[in-house]
Write a protein that holds these residues in place. Structure first.
Motif, PDB file in Angstrom:
ATOM      1  N   PHE A  32      38.914 110.566  81.320  1.00 55.49           N
ATOM      2  CA  PHE A  32      38.669 109.127  81.285  1.00 55.49           C
ATOM      3  C   PHE A  32      40.052 108.475  81.306  1.00 55.49           C
ATOM      4  O   PHE A  32      40.865 108.751  80.422  1.00 55.49           O
ATOM      5  N   PRO A  33      40.341 107.645  82.339  1.00 56.94           N
ATOM      6  CA  PRO A  33      41.720 107.206  82.593  1.00 56.94           C
ATOM      7  C   PRO A  33      41.996 105.715  82.416  1.00 56.94           C
ATOM      8  O   PRO A  33      42.296 105.026  83.393  1.00 56.94           O
ATOM      9  N   PRO A  34      41.922 105.182  81.201  1.00 61.19           N
ATOM     10  CA  PRO A  34      42.160 103.745  81.059  1.00 61.19           C
ATOM     11  C   PRO A  34      43.632 103.368  81.226  1.00 61.19           C
ATOM     12  O   PRO A  34      44.522 104.140  80.861  1.00 61.19           O
ATOM     13  N   HIS A  41      35.937  97.604  77.265  1.00 62.46           N
ATOM     14  CA  HIS A  41      34.745  96.764  77.234  1.00 62.46           C
ATOM     15  C   HIS A  41      33.495  97.589  77.564  1.00 62.46           C
ATOM     16  O   HIS A  41      33.592  98.796  77.814  1.00 62.46           O
ATOM     17  N   GLY A  43      31.734  97.799  80.117  1.00 61.69           N
ATOM     18  CA  GLY A  43      31.793  98.496  81.410  1.00 61.69           C
ATOM     19  C   GLY A  43      32.452  99.854  81.258  1.00 61.69           C
ATOM     20  O   GLY A  43      31.979 100.860  81.806  1.00 61.69           O
ATOM     21  N   HIS A  44      33.544  99.887  80.474  1.00 60.42           N
ATOM     22  CA  HIS A  44      34.212 101.163  80.241  1.00 60.42           C
ATOM     23  C   HIS A  44      33.273 102.153  79.542  1.00 60.42           C
ATOM     24  O   HIS A  44      33.379 103.363  79.737  1.00 60.42           O
ATOM     25  N   SER A  46      30.326 102.794  80.124  1.00 58.88           N
ATOM     26  CA  SER A  46      29.598 103.551  81.145  1.00 58.88           C
ATOM     27  C   SER A  46      30.440 104.708  81.654  1.00 58.88           C
ATOM     28  O   SER A  46      29.950 105.828  81.812  1.00 58.88           O
ATOM     29  N   SER A  47      31.713 104.403  81.922  1.00 60.73           N
ATOM     30  CA  SER A  47      32.611 105.435  82.437  1.00 60.73           C
ATOM     31  C   SER A  47      32.864 106.508  81.369  1.00 60.73           C
ATOM     32  O   SER A  47      32.904 107.710  81.674  1.00 60.73           O
ATOM     33  N   LEU A 228      36.483 110.820  88.657  1.00 60.04           N
ATOM     34  CA  LEU A 228      35.438 109.833  88.939  1.00 60.04           C
ATOM     35  C   LEU A 228      35.963 108.423  88.695  1.00 60.04           C
ATOM     36  O   LEU A 228      36.503 108.129  87.630  1.00 60.04           O
ATOM     37  N   THR A 230      35.621 103.991  90.002  1.00 58.34           N
ATOM     38  CA  THR A 230      34.670 102.984  90.460  1.00 58.34           C
ATOM     39  C   THR A 230      34.883 102.705  91.948  1.00 58.34           C
ATOM     40  O   THR A 230      35.928 102.998  92.520  1.00 58.34           O
ATOM     41  N   GLU A 232      35.595 100.460  94.010  1.00 66.21           N
ATOM     42  CA  GLU A 232      36.687  99.791  94.726  1.00 66.21           C
ATOM     43  C   GLU A 232      37.746 100.796  95.176  1.00 66.21           C
ATOM     44  O   GLU A 232      38.581 100.485  96.011  1.00 66.21           O
ATOM     45  N   PHE A 260      31.604 105.759  91.725  1.00 63.95           N
ATOM     46  CA  PHE A 260      30.318 105.222  91.261  1.00 63.95           C
ATOM     47  C   PHE A 260      30.500 103.712  91.051  1.00 63.95           C
ATOM     48  O   PHE A 260      31.635 103.224  91.008  1.00 63.95           O
ATOM     49  N   ALA A 261      29.382 103.019  90.907  1.00 66.32           N
ATOM     50  CA  ALA A 261      29.461 101.552  90.866  1.00 66.32           C
ATOM     51  C   ALA A 261      29.894 101.038  89.497  1.00 66.32           C
ATOM     52  O   ALA A 261      29.498 101.570  88.462  1.00 66.32           O
ATOM     53  N   ARG A 263      29.813  98.662  86.391  1.00 68.27           N
ATOM     54  CA  ARG A 263      28.695  98.032  85.696  1.00 68.27           C
ATOM     55  C   ARG A 263      29.101  96.647  85.224  1.00 68.27           C
ATOM     56  O   ARG A 263      30.158  96.483  84.608  1.00 68.27           O
ATOM     57  N   SER A 271      36.222  92.379  82.640  1.00 67.70           N
ATOM     58  CA  SER A 271      37.506  92.609  83.293  1.00 67.70           C
ATOM     59  C   SER A 271      38.542  92.332  82.226  1.00 67.70           C
ATOM     60  O   SER A 271      38.528  91.271  81.589  1.00 67.70           O
ATOM     61  N   LYS A 272      39.409  93.317  82.011  1.00 67.57           N
ATOM     62  CA  LYS A 272      40.394  93.139  80.937  1.00 67.57           C
ATOM     63  C   LYS A 272      41.241  91.897  81.161  1.00 67.57           C
ATOM     64  O   LYS A 272      41.596  91.200  80.218  1.00 67.57           O
TER      65      LYS A 272
HETATM   66  P1  ATP Z   1      39.517  96.067  84.294  1.00 66.09           P
HETATM   67  O1  ATP Z   1      39.321  95.342  85.583  1.00 66.09           O
HETATM   68  O2  ATP Z   1      38.613  95.621  83.208  1.00 66.09           O
HETATM   69  O3  ATP Z   1      40.940  96.164  83.878  1.00 66.09           O
HETATM   70  P2  ATP Z   1      39.889  98.678  85.256  1.00 66.09           P
HETATM   71  O4  ATP Z   1      39.009  99.479  86.152  1.00 66.09           O
HETATM   72  O5  ATP Z   1      41.159  98.163  85.796  1.00 66.09           O
HETATM   73  O6  ATP Z   1      39.031  97.543  84.640  1.00 66.09           O
HETATM   74  P3  ATP Z   1      40.805 100.862  83.756  1.00 66.09           P
HETATM   75  O7  ATP Z   1      41.507 100.861  82.465  1.00 66.09           O
HETATM   76  O8  ATP Z   1      41.575 101.232  84.974  1.00 66.09           O
HETATM   77  O9  ATP Z   1      40.175  99.455  83.929  1.00 66.09           O
HETATM   78  O10 ATP Z   1      39.466 101.714  83.679  1.00 66.09           O
HETATM   79  C1  ATP Z   1      39.356 103.017  83.185  1.00 66.09           C
HETATM   80  C2  ATP Z   1      38.143 103.638  83.793  1.00 66.09           C
HETATM   81  O11 ATP Z   1      36.975 102.879  83.493  1.00 66.09           O
HETATM   82  C3  ATP Z   1      38.255 103.684  85.300  1.00 66.09           C
HETATM   83  O12 ATP Z   1      37.825 104.929  85.747  1.00 66.09           O
HETATM   84  C4  ATP Z   1      37.356 102.591  85.770  1.00 66.09           C
HETATM   85  O13 ATP Z   1      36.864 102.849  87.032  1.00 66.09           O
HETATM   86  C5  ATP Z   1      36.286 102.558  84.671  1.00 66.09           C
HETATM   87  N1  ATP Z   1      35.686 101.225  84.552  1.00 66.09           N
HETATM   88  C6  ATP Z   1      36.323 100.063  84.341  1.00 66.09           C
HETATM   89  N2  ATP Z   1      35.473  99.030  84.339  1.00 66.09           N
HETATM   90  C7  ATP Z   1      34.241  99.553  84.550  1.00 66.09           C
HETATM   91  C8  ATP Z   1      32.928  99.005  84.665  1.00 66.09           C
HETATM   92  N3  ATP Z   1      32.710  97.687  84.569  1.00 66.09           N
HETATM   93  N4  ATP Z   1      31.905  99.840  84.888  1.00 66.09           N
HETATM   94  C9  ATP Z   1      32.110 101.167  84.988  1.00 66.09           C
HETATM   95  N5  ATP Z   1      33.310 101.752  84.881  1.00 66.09           N
HETATM   96  C10 ATP Z   1      34.381 100.961  84.676  1.00 66.09           C
END
Ligand code: ATP
Ligand code: MG
Length: 561
Positions: A32-34, A41, A43-44, A46-47, A228, A230, A232, A260-261, A263, A271-272
């Motif tokens: 899991f790569p934040p 949040h 959305g995360h 889900s990941s 894995l 998202t 984009e 994957f899509a 959420r 969105s952070k």
């Molecule tokens: P944000 O736009 O909120 O900053 P991000 O994708 O840039 O989101 P990351 O810290 O890069 O945030 O995300 C870590 C992981 O969580 C990534 O693999 C990303 O694809 C996934 N992720 C982030 N937002 C969502 C979401 N809304 N639904 C599912 N997975 C998500």
């Protein structure tokens, strides 16, 4: 067994197929790569549930990888918050990794690419580079620096690393194809100069690798089998593979990116960057404001890890983006709290009731069940006396037959207590009812076994004894955004949809058993909803959050479908 097969999601199908094509089960590894540029949040979640769920299903390690390549936006505070949140959700990572730990390896590989004529230093401005990118239908233009000699590239790149240049003076680009139909393949930037200290590497580096040049290589270093991300990043997959093609050695596992899509949740933003805007503009009190869709906000609001995991499991993962209604998330927290939250009585909008035939100064302690859903939760005593509060809205002087609460001449049962009858009421100059005079039926006490105690009346009200009540600040939350999809409006900024009435503070009157609560404790305030003790709370100054109301709006939505 068949059930297990049925419940596979499409990512699991990909993995199952890979297992038939030479991947070994003990080679599976996830991450899991934040990016530590904000708090996690929903959305995360889900990941997180996807990646750690795969780890559990295949008994495979899952790394927590911090994608920390942009020192301008990243901080240790965010790293700590992310670790706290993943742990709180109930998951355990195998290794805590940082892309910044690979800066030297990435640099060495970049040198390798330069030497092989696959990367070059471009000395144009970012505007010039952008102007040569072309369009999806027109090829881009090659940089005048594209054919620099390896020696010149080496000297300049070393100079970039050693801090000889200012930000923006040079970048390192991969030499791929300026005519590619995939714009990302048109000589993407691999490194830029940033004279900014990094929260982990301090001033060791003043060139920082770009996401595309970092992510796949980090996966490769960690030997992640399935990376894995998202949707984009779908167009980035070609570049992910190109970089790996240049590096992968045959005896090592080659990571695979799959998408994957994202959420999205209704009535909020995930969105952070946008959440940071809410924090910085003061719309909310911080990242953990109980109205925020962050994991820390949900935790403070009274959400449980189970409820968030169940939510994520229910929505699963998808191939196309959509917006999930927030009421589904609320359904899951209600469902879990119903099982675990002790029931208590509190009045938030008090109306005084005097029971005229109850002896003045007398009191008694009534038996009250803590949780009808959980026998082991036991029971407690609640005090009853001549003067009690009920909710304003539970009394009307006159009402039709469908009003099963208290009305003049009518009877209701007090929860855990007696049946009372409204005889008269007193009003203020403006005609508002300020007191109701009732009589009670002394033989009707709940649980006393008498014929009267079993007598059915239509309404049951919650109440508190006035002389015994303790007060608390109770925070009632509404949606943070008035629009279901604040992000989806092309003409208006999402900030314009902030709901100005998303927080209301009232004084609540609580049964005295709540005097000794601890931060985080959850309760059902009967007939009102689920509440928890906020971190601002102290014994002198109790503060509760309403987590969610009792009404199941989601079930209604489902009924309609
Ligand atoms: P944000 O736009 O909120 O900053 P991000 O994708 O840039 O989101 P990351 O810290 O890069 O945030 O995300 C870590 C992981 O969580 C990534 O693999 C990303 O694809 C996934 N992720 C982030 N937002 C969502 C979401 N809304 N639904 C599912 N997975 C998500
Ligand atoms: Mg990001």
């Amino acid at each position: 067994m068949s059930e297990e097969v049925k419940s596979l999601n499409f990512i699991e199908h990909i993995i199952e197929e890979d297992l038939t094509k030479g991947y070994k089960k003990d080679e599976l590894r996830f991450r899991f790569p934040p990016e530590p540029n904000g708090y996690l949040h929903i959305g995360h979640a889900s990941s997180i549930c996807l990646n750690f769920g795969l780890g559990l299903r295949y008994n495979a390690p899952v790394n927590l990888r911090f994608d920390d390549t942009n020192p301008a936006k990243e901080e240790k505070e965010y790293v700590d918050a992310i670790k706290r949140d993943v742990e709180w959700l109930g998951f355990q990572w195998d290794t805590e990794c940082y892309a910044s730990d690979y800066f030297q390896q990435l640099y060495d590989w970049a040198i390798q690419l330069i030497k092989e004529g696959k990367a070059y230093v471009d000395s144009q401005t970012s505007e010039q580079i952008a102007s040569q990118k072309g369009t999806p239908t027109e090829p881009g233009k090659e940089s005048p620096y594209r054919n620099r000699s390896v020696e010149e590239n080496m000297t300049l790149f070393e100079g970039m690393k050693n801090g000889d240049f200012k930000e923006g003076e040079h970048v390192l680009r991969a030499k791929i194809n300026m005519a590619s139909s995939n714009m990302l393949m048109r000589d993407p930037v691999m490194y830029r100069i940033l004279h900014k200290p990094h929260h982990r590497t301090n001033t060791d580096w003043c060139i920082y690798p770009m996401y595309d040049w970092t992510h796949g290589e980090s996966d490769y270093i960690e030997q992640v089998s399935h990376s894995l991300c998202t949707l984009e990043f779908l167009p980035h997959r070609e570049l992910y593979d190109w970089f790996l093609d240049q590096l992968v050695s045959t005896n090592k596992l080659r990571p695979k990116q799959r998408e994957f899509a994202r959420r999205n949740l209704s009535h909020t933003v995930v969105s952070k960057r946008k959440l940071l805007q809410l924090v910085e503009s003061g719309v909310v009190s911080g990242w953990d404001d109980p109205r925020m869709p962050t994991i820390s906000g949900l935790r403070r609001r009274g959400y449980t890890p189970e409820s968030i995991r169940n939510f994520a499991d229910t929505i699963g993962i998808a191939k196309r983006e959509n917006v999930v209604d927030v009421s589904l998330l609320e359904f899951h927290v209600r469902d879990h709290l119903n099982k675990i939250a002790p029931r208590v009585m509190a009045v938030l909008d008090p109306l005084k009731v005097v029971i005229t035939n109850y002896e003045e100064g007398a009191e008694e302690w009534l038996d009250a069940e803590n949780n009808p859903e959980d026998e082991a939760a036991g029971s407690r005593k609640v005090p009853f006396s001549r003067e009690i509060y009920i909710e304003q809205e539970d009394f009307r002087e006159e009402a039709n037959r469908k009003f099963f609460r208290l009305k003049l001449g009518g009877e209701v049962r007090l929860k855990n207590g007696y049946i009372i009858k409204a005889e008269s009421c007193t009003k203020d100059e403006d005609g508002n009812v300020v007191e109701v005079q009732c009589t009670y039926d002394p033989k009707s006490k709940s649980g006393s076994g008498t014929e009267e105690s079993l007598r059915k009346v239509k309404g049951t009200l919650h109440w508190v004894s006035i002389p015994h009540a303790i007060t608390a600040e109770v925070r009632l939350y509404d949606r943070l955004f008035s629009e279901a999809n604040p992000d989806g409006n092309k003409e208006k900024d999402f900030m314009e949809f902030v709901n100005p009435d998303s927080l209301q503070k009232v004084t609540g009157y609580l049964e005295p058993s709540l005097q000794d609560v601890k931060v985080g404790d959850v309760f059902q305030f009967q007939r009102l909803g689920y509440f928890n003790v906020d971190k601002d709370s102290s014994t002198q100054n109790l503060v509760f959050n309403r987590t969610v109301g009792l009404r199941d709006t989601w079930a209604k939505l489902e009924d309609k479908n």
